[in-house]
Design a protein around this motif. Structure first.
Motif, short mmCIF file in Angstrom:
data_model
loop_
_atom_site.label_atom_id
_atom_site.label_comp_id
_atom_site.label_asym_id
_atom_site.label_seq_id
_atom_site.Cartn_x
_atom_site.Cartn_y
_atom_site.Cartn_z
N ALA A 175 0.83 -1.21 0.00
CA ALA A 175 0.00 0.00 0.00
C ALA A 175 0.86 1.25 0.00
CB ALA A 175 -0.93 0.00 1.22
N ASN A 176 1.76 1.35 0.96
CA ASN A 176 2.65 2.50 1.03
C ASN A 176 3.77 2.20 2.02
OD1 ASN A 176 0.42 2.84 2.99
ND2 ASN A 176 1.46 4.73 3.57
N VAL A 177 4.73 3.11 2.05
CA VAL A 177 5.89 2.97 2.93
C VAL A 177 5.95 4.22 3.80
CG1 VAL A 177 8.39 2.69 3.06
CG2 VAL A 177 7.11 1.63 1.17
N THR A 178 6.05 4.04 5.11
CA THR A 178 6.16 5.16 6.04
C THR A 178 7.56 5.16 6.63
OG1 THR A 178 3.81 5.08 6.61
CG2 THR A 178 5.27 6.18 8.17
N THR A 179 8.31 6.24 6.42
CA THR A 179 9.65 6.32 6.96
C THR A 179 9.61 6.84 8.39
OG1 THR A 179 9.91 8.52 5.99
CG2 THR A 179 10.76 6.65 4.72
N LYS A 180 10.53 6.38 9.22
CA LYS A 180 10.63 6.85 10.59
C LYS A 180 11.35 8.19 10.60
CE LYS A 180 10.49 2.30 12.76
NZ LYS A 180 11.14 1.39 13.72
N LEU A 181 10.88 9.12 11.42
CA LEU A 181 11.41 10.48 11.41
C LEU A 181 12.85 10.55 11.86
CD1 LEU A 181 8.32 12.43 12.81
CD2 LEU A 181 9.04 12.17 10.43
N ASP A 182 13.29 9.56 12.65
CA ASP A 182 14.67 9.60 13.15
C ASP A 182 15.67 8.95 12.21
OD1 ASP A 182 14.01 6.94 13.43
OD2 ASP A 182 14.34 6.84 15.59
N GLY A 183 15.22 8.53 11.02
CA GLY A 183 16.12 7.93 10.05
C GLY A 183 16.51 6.50 10.34
N SER A 184 15.78 5.85 11.27
CA SER A 184 16.16 4.49 11.67
C SER A 184 15.52 3.40 10.81
CB SER A 184 15.77 4.25 13.14
OG SER A 184 14.37 4.32 13.30
N GLY A 185 14.75 3.80 9.81
CA GLY A 185 14.16 2.79 8.95
C GLY A 185 12.80 3.19 8.44
N ALA A 186 12.00 2.18 8.11
CA ALA A 186 10.68 2.43 7.53
C ALA A 186 9.76 1.26 7.84
CB ALA A 186 10.79 2.62 6.02
N ILE A 187 8.48 1.49 7.61
CA ILE A 187 7.46 0.45 7.79
C ILE A 187 6.72 0.29 6.48
CG2 ILE A 187 5.44 -0.26 9.09
CD1 ILE A 187 6.68 1.97 11.18
N LEU A 188 6.67 -0.93 5.97
CA LEU A 188 5.98 -1.24 4.73
C LEU A 188 4.65 -1.88 5.06
CD1 LEU A 188 9.18 -1.36 4.14
CD2 LEU A 188 8.54 -2.66 2.11
#
Length: 333
Positions: free
Chosen positions: A250-263
């Protein structure tokens, strides 16, 4: 693996089927846009009570919702008639509307730091453009880029800490990073990556790394650092349908602290949706964490989940879908 439970939901009904296209968090509550052309605000703790506010967007067909300033509850909508609306959800009112493009707007990015809205258009008369607008007082055009992409501009995003940098993705298969302080369009683009597939989503993952997700679910990471000039992927995950056992992302949400993302990956035939974390391994490579995935059983039935977002303080996940529902999910006690 963690399993969440559906604790609340609201169903949008109308004479035609309603798709709930996007959901985003603001200080005023949960904001959604739907195919019935409404922008709605929900109390996240009382989703089933229905929208606190429901506003008609007036874009022909609304295509996108972006948060301009979450703390001030300012959001922007755009659509097929090329217009952009700026809304103050605390007041429940539109505070600005302007014609940002002549063609249908497919993508948008907002930067409160620079008071800039960027919109990307559909290909029309052999041109697909990116328009930048200053919304400090009455909205005024800052720049137009018409030669960056040769097809629909489907994704835009500002750099989280350097908001003069803009990333764009297109159905031409290219993902490009632009320095918007440079006036000359020939000199504007810092780096271009050829993903070789129509781009669904692209954004900055860290200050120097970006991801690209195609409409056929291929996923790769690229590095914008100056010492990497070949434009090749630093990590290519291939087709996520095979990697994750899903049918779509559906989409990818990046973490604001630059530690990764959630798919967010779904499978209609399994009536299932999962959140999969992209994180660094001890060897400093990025990896998808299959073991700690979060499962939303039942999801939106046999319909596609269009978006997801988090209210971290309340530990609630919200999803929207083509079944006309917005749903709240929480871990069981």
């Amino acid at each position: 693996m963690y399993t969440l439970t559906n604790i609340d939901q609201h169903h949008f009904s109308g004479p035609e089927d309603v798709y709930v296209l996007e959901a985003h968090r603001t200080a005023a509550g949960l904001a959604t846009v739907a195919s019935d052309q409404t922008l709605s605000l929900f109390n996240p703790a009382r989703l089933g009570a229905g929208p606190v506010t429901s506003l008609k967007t007036g874009h022909g067909n609304v295509t996108t919702l972006r948060v301009f300033d979450a703390a001030s509850s300012l959001v922007c909508t755009a659509g097929e008639n090329g217009s952009v609306g700026v809304w103050d959800l605390r007041q429940g009112a539109r505070v600005a509307q302007f014609q940002a493009a002549e063609a249908s707007i497919l993508s948008m990015a907002c930067s409160a730091n620079t008071q800039t809205i960027a919109v990307g258009t559909e290909l029309e008369n052999h041109v697909a453009s990116i328009h930048l607008w200053d919304v400090r007082s009455s909205p005024s055009p800052k720049a137009t880029y018409s030669e960056v992409h040769s097809d629909d501009v489907t994704s835009l995003g500002f750099h989280p800490s350097s908001p003069t940098l803009l990333i764009s993705g297109s159905t031409d298969g290219l993902v490009s990073v632009h320095d918007t302080t440079i006036a000359d369009e020939d000199e504007l683009t810092v780096q271009t990556f050829n993903h070789n597939a129509s781009i669904h989503d692209a954004a900055f993952l860290t200050p120097t790394e970006v991801f690209a997700l195609s409409h056929d679910e291929t996923f790769a990471l690229y590095d914008v650092a100056e010492e990497r000039t070949d434009g090749n992927a630093t990590q290519d995950f291939g087709d996520l349908r095979k990697v994750l056992g899903c049918q779509y992302v559906a989409n990818v949400t990046t973490k604001l602290d630059g530690s990764g993302a959630i798919l967010g990956a779904g499978a209609q035939d399994k009536q299932n949706f999962e959140l999969v974390f992209l994180a660094k391994t001890p060897s400093n490579a990025w990896a998808l964490d299959h073991d700690n995935r979060v499962v939303l059983p039942g999801a939106h039935g046999g319909e596609i989940v269009r978006s997801f977002c988090f209210f971290d303080d309340e530990q609630v996940v919200f999803t929207t879908g083509e079944d006309g529902n917005v749903k709240a999910w929480r871990a069981g006690n």
